[in-house]
Design an enzyme around this catalytic site. Sequence first.
Site, PDB file in Angstrom:
ATOM      1  N   GLU A  32       0.834  -1.204   0.000  1.00  0.00           N
ATOM      2  CA  GLU A  32       0.000   0.000   0.000  1.00  0.00           C
ATOM      3  C   GLU A  32       0.871   1.258   0.000  1.00  0.00           C
ATOM      4  OE1 GLU A  32      -3.896  -1.767   2.344  1.00  0.00           O
ATOM      5  OE2 GLU A  32      -2.157  -1.156   3.481  1.00  0.00           O
ATOM      6  N   TYR A  33       1.954   1.175   0.766  1.00  0.00           N
ATOM      7  CA  TYR A  33       2.873   2.311   0.816  1.00  0.00           C
ATOM      8  C   TYR A  33       3.457   2.562  -0.574  1.00  0.00           C
ATOM      9  CZ  TYR A  33       6.916   5.145   1.988  1.00  0.00           C
ATOM     10  OH  TYR A  33       7.843   6.145   2.029  1.00  0.00           O
ATOM     11  N   SER A  79      17.465 -15.814  -7.925  1.00  0.00           N
ATOM     12  CA  SER A  79      18.692 -16.543  -7.625  1.00  0.00           C
ATOM     13  C   SER A  79      18.959 -17.473  -8.802  1.00  0.00           C
ATOM     14  CB  SER A  79      18.568 -17.279  -6.306  1.00  0.00           C
ATOM     15  OG  SER A  79      17.406 -18.043  -6.318  1.00  0.00           O
ATOM     16  N   GLU A 139      30.609 -16.489 -17.436  1.00  0.00           N
ATOM     17  CA  GLU A 139      31.334 -15.477 -16.663  1.00  0.00           C
ATOM     18  C   GLU A 139      31.491 -15.975 -15.233  1.00  0.00           C
ATOM     19  OE1 GLU A 139      27.787 -13.226 -17.397  1.00  0.00           O
ATOM     20  OE2 GLU A 139      27.743 -12.530 -15.322  1.00  0.00           O
ATOM     21  N   LYS A 163      31.176 -16.494 -11.267  1.00  0.00           N
ATOM     22  CA  LYS A 163      30.162 -16.248 -10.244  1.00  0.00           C
ATOM     23  C   LYS A 163      30.908 -15.687  -9.043  1.00  0.00           C
ATOM     24  CE  LYS A 163      26.206 -18.327  -7.953  1.00  0.00           C
ATOM     25  NZ  LYS A 163      26.410 -17.766  -6.626  1.00  0.00           N
ATOM     26  N   ASP A 179      31.598 -14.032  -5.376  1.00  0.00           N
ATOM     27  CA  ASP A 179      31.051 -14.267  -4.054  1.00  0.00           C
ATOM     28  C   ASP A 179      30.929 -12.958  -3.292  1.00  0.00           C
ATOM     29  OD1 ASP A 179      29.969 -16.183  -2.569  1.00  0.00           O
ATOM     30  OD2 ASP A 179      31.845 -17.079  -1.873  1.00  0.00           O
ATOM     31  N   CYS A 233      13.188 -38.370  23.792  1.00  0.00           N
ATOM     32  CA  CYS A 233      13.366 -36.981  23.375  1.00  0.00           C
ATOM     33  C   CYS A 233      14.132 -36.217  24.450  1.00  0.00           C
ATOM     34  CB  CYS A 233      12.000 -36.339  23.147  1.00  0.00           C
ATOM     35  SG  CYS A 233      12.099 -34.551  22.888  1.00  0.00           S
ATOM     36  N   CYS A 239      11.569 -33.562  26.147  1.00  0.00           N
ATOM     37  CA  CYS A 239      10.382 -33.861  26.956  1.00  0.00           C
ATOM     38  C   CYS A 239      10.395 -35.279  27.518  1.00  0.00           C
ATOM     39  CB  CYS A 239       9.099 -33.644  26.148  1.00  0.00           C
ATOM     40  SG  CYS A 239       8.846 -34.868  24.847  1.00  0.00           S
ATOM     41  N   CYS A 278      10.227 -37.510  18.051  1.00  0.00           N
ATOM     42  CA  CYS A 278       9.695 -37.485  19.408  1.00  0.00           C
ATOM     43  C   CYS A 278       8.198 -37.757  19.304  1.00  0.00           C
ATOM     44  CB  CYS A 278       9.963 -36.097  19.994  1.00  0.00           C
ATOM     45  SG  CYS A 278       8.893 -35.689  21.367  1.00  0.00           S
TER      46      CYS A 278
HETATM   47  S1  IVH Z   1      22.967 -13.342 -12.576  1.00  0.00           S
HETATM   48  C1  IVH Z   1      18.635 -13.632 -13.002  1.00  0.00           C
HETATM   49  N1  IVH Z   1      25.569 -13.358 -12.646  1.00  0.00           N
HETATM   50  O1  IVH Z   1      24.626 -15.331  -7.518  1.00  0.00           O
HETATM   51  C2  IVH Z   1      19.991 -14.000 -12.573  1.00  0.00           C
HETATM   52  N2  IVH Z   1      24.516 -13.654 -10.536  1.00  0.00           N
HETATM   53  O2  IVH Z   1      22.981 -17.577  -6.829  1.00  0.00           O
HETATM   54  C3  IVH Z   1      20.553 -13.007 -11.660  1.00  0.00           C
HETATM   55  N3  IVH Z   1      26.083 -13.866  -8.664  1.00  0.00           N
HETATM   56  O3  IVH Z   1      21.934 -13.437  -6.394  1.00  0.00           O
HETATM   57  C4  IVH Z   1      21.879 -13.301 -11.222  1.00  0.00           C
HETATM   58  N4  IVH Z   1      27.906 -13.676  -9.840  1.00  0.00           N
HETATM   59  O4  IVH Z   1      24.286 -12.494  -6.086  1.00  0.00           O
HETATM   60  C5  IVH Z   1      24.487 -13.466 -11.868  1.00  0.00           C
HETATM   61  N5  IVH Z   1      27.876 -13.312 -12.844  1.00  0.00           N
HETATM   62  C6  IVH Z   1      26.790 -13.412 -12.083  1.00  0.00           C
HETATM   63  C7  IVH Z   1      26.879 -13.596 -10.696  1.00  0.00           C
HETATM   64  C8  IVH Z   1      25.717 -13.717  -9.945  1.00  0.00           C
HETATM   65  C9  IVH Z   1      27.402 -13.832  -8.632  1.00  0.00           C
HETATM   66  C10 IVH Z   1      25.219 -14.069  -7.487  1.00  0.00           C
HETATM   67  C11 IVH Z   1      24.101 -13.094  -7.330  1.00  0.00           C
HETATM   68  C12 IVH Z   1      22.859 -13.931  -7.291  1.00  0.00           C
HETATM   69  C13 IVH Z   1      23.403 -15.247  -6.873  1.00  0.00           C
HETATM   70  C14 IVH Z   1      22.494 -16.369  -7.269  1.00  0.00           C
END
Ligand code: IVH
Length: 707
Positions: A45-46, A93, A127, A129, A131, A434, A437, A452
């Site tokens: 709503e906000y 994700s 590419e 991933k 961290d 358990c 309890c 339990c």
């Molecule tokens: S694409 C729709 N590309 O991984 C897809 N994510 O496990 C959106 N992450 O939340 C994510 N490197 O924090 C994408 N080259 C990369 C990434 C990447 C790291 C992370 C990101 C995401 C998480 C999902």
Amino acid sequence: MGIEKSPAEMSEAEAANELMRLAKSIGHHDRLYHAEDAPEITDQEYDALVRRNSALEAAFPHLVREDSPSKKVGHAIAASPLSKVTHQVRMMSLDNAFSAEEVSDWVARVRRFLALSEGEPVAITAEPKIDGLSCSLRYEKGKLVQAATRGDGQVGEDVTPNVLHIADIPQQLDCSDPPDVFEVRGEVYMEKQAFAALNTALMEEARTAAEAKGEEFEPGKVRQFANPRNAAAGSLRQKDANVTAQRPLRFWAYAWGAASSLPAGTQFEVVHTLAEWGFPVSPLMVRCADLDAMLAQYDAIGKARPDLPYEIDGVVYKVDRLDWQQRLGFVAKAPRWALAHKFPAERAETTLESIDIQVGRTGKLTPVGRLAPVLVGGVTVTNVTLHNRDEIARLGVRPGDRVVVQRAGDVIPQLVDNLTREVERTPYLFPDTCPECGSEAVSEEDEVDVRCTGGLICPAQRTERLKHFVSRKALDIEGLGEKTIDQFFALGWLESPADIFRLKDRKDEILALEGWQDKSVDNLLASVEAKRAPDAARLLFGLGIRHVGEVTARDLMKNFHELPQLRETAEQARDGEDEAAAELTSIDGVGPTVIEALGDFFHEPHNIVVWEDLLNEVSPPPYIVETLDSPVAGKTVVFTGKLETMSRDEAKAQAERLGAKAAGSVSAKTDLVVAGPGAGSKLKKAAELGIEVIDEAGWADIVAAAS
Ligand code: IVH
């Protein structure tokens, strides 16, 4: 709120009046939310108020007020940096793959979904991933206006003042004709060296502070970050942005969210445009023509990994063509068009010091191994789940054994080997009662779990259920933490969820407890009151019905809209009514296990008491999910016959995207049948029932018109 006039139909005077009312109202709700922690309206709503304000201001730019809420974004957030932001486009994700075979399966699934012919290539980007933590940066007309963390994907935290201190993030896009709206998404991260230096500095700071106070310095008590990702998250999500400014955070751009227009038609090109606009993008991103090229890039990135200044835990693949990404859509929380190919797990050796037993809300006894702290792939591990009795037997572990612990990416650490299995030591005896309890603990036939049998007499089960009910993904009642639940439970004030809503009658009693003041009690009661009209799907999830997780709860409510309807159908299905069972089965993600679990739940008289008691206290509004403006929203569509330009799965996914339900069989409830060549009995039935029938091209028109 009445029906809103479109700004185009409004006179200036009307607009000015409404803008004034909006400024007042938004200001009022800002105060309730940020200063008093006692919002009166939901986040949705906000957001609707804020959106209305922006729409009016866009139509009448000369009426933008000095005290306009749109001008206060930066300011309001400076007062409370971690306020919530609802993402206009959900932050997803990624699904994971751990082997070349799983990657190959994924490519095959993508091809099948798109119904590609054999020779047709699918370009895929690869590419690293990284961290860190993902962040969405909203640019309006090229100017950075808001930054938010991912949060739960739908609602994140506002970190606008914080990102202003990240040099990698431009505050203005380097672009002559910027889009009206463009949300750049990427990863905020900290380099390995900076992480190590930060931990050293935290240690030194603590030492100096202790010395200044003449206290003994206890290095074990100093709070340090376990890994660069935590360090990045902890540094970004600071109330005081000046703290963020002291932390060397960096950023890679790799995706986008809401965008009024896209600068190109492929992933690869859009990311390159982001680089032109001033964002760092990964130099290790390549476009691959086939599976071999993808796996070659995975190997190359894996080889480069130890020398990279930042942590990575895999490779992300994305279908390059954006029109294909659009068609592929997503399932649950992850897109079908992307995949994370993780690097193999990292391992380390340590000692298993003891085994504790935890009792969960379903009564399950879970053994937890306590370890001598050990670093596994950059993370300090002190606990591992041992899953169940069989797992302990399989590993033959006993306190005192040397063990191998493994961690794969985000996955919870596992105990994978016992190095001192041959050493004589008393075997570990799994409890048959358990620990909470004292009731007998048994395992059902064919079940590995020991449970339990105390049921509702077991305090652990009862409190765990309440904790689940108020947890973040369920009702999300702030201020009602685990300790408070334990305490109120012990006092006999909380038994079932409805009791939470009657705590207001115990205000004086709570006040009489140590540690509670007027303000804290008021805050607690206000956050309970704020959930009187809860989201129906969260409420359902919060009840902890077996097999009804977050996603299933939402799927069920999307179909039934109101809880009594769900109950009625579940009871009918249990009583053998075919139509009710068919309705439940037609819901994506609902199968026999869920149907049985719902039936069992509503068959138990105690549950009915809890349910009715709760629904007397709360009134969830009908659960309606916003969907695209489409002629088929809310309708039930059946696909039959052969589809020629897409797979059945894709057709169903399209229907869901447009707010329609794809059902398997034609009945009186069907609104539309899409028939391809060879359609047989379903087409006949549709004709008998007088249901509208269109062909695949007709369906494609509907989809195109709504997109
Ligand atoms: S694409 C729709 N590309 O991984 C897809 N994510 O496990 C959106 N992450 O939340 C994510 N490197 O924090 C994408 N080259 C990369 C990434 C990447 C790291 C992370 C990101 C995401 C998480 C999902």
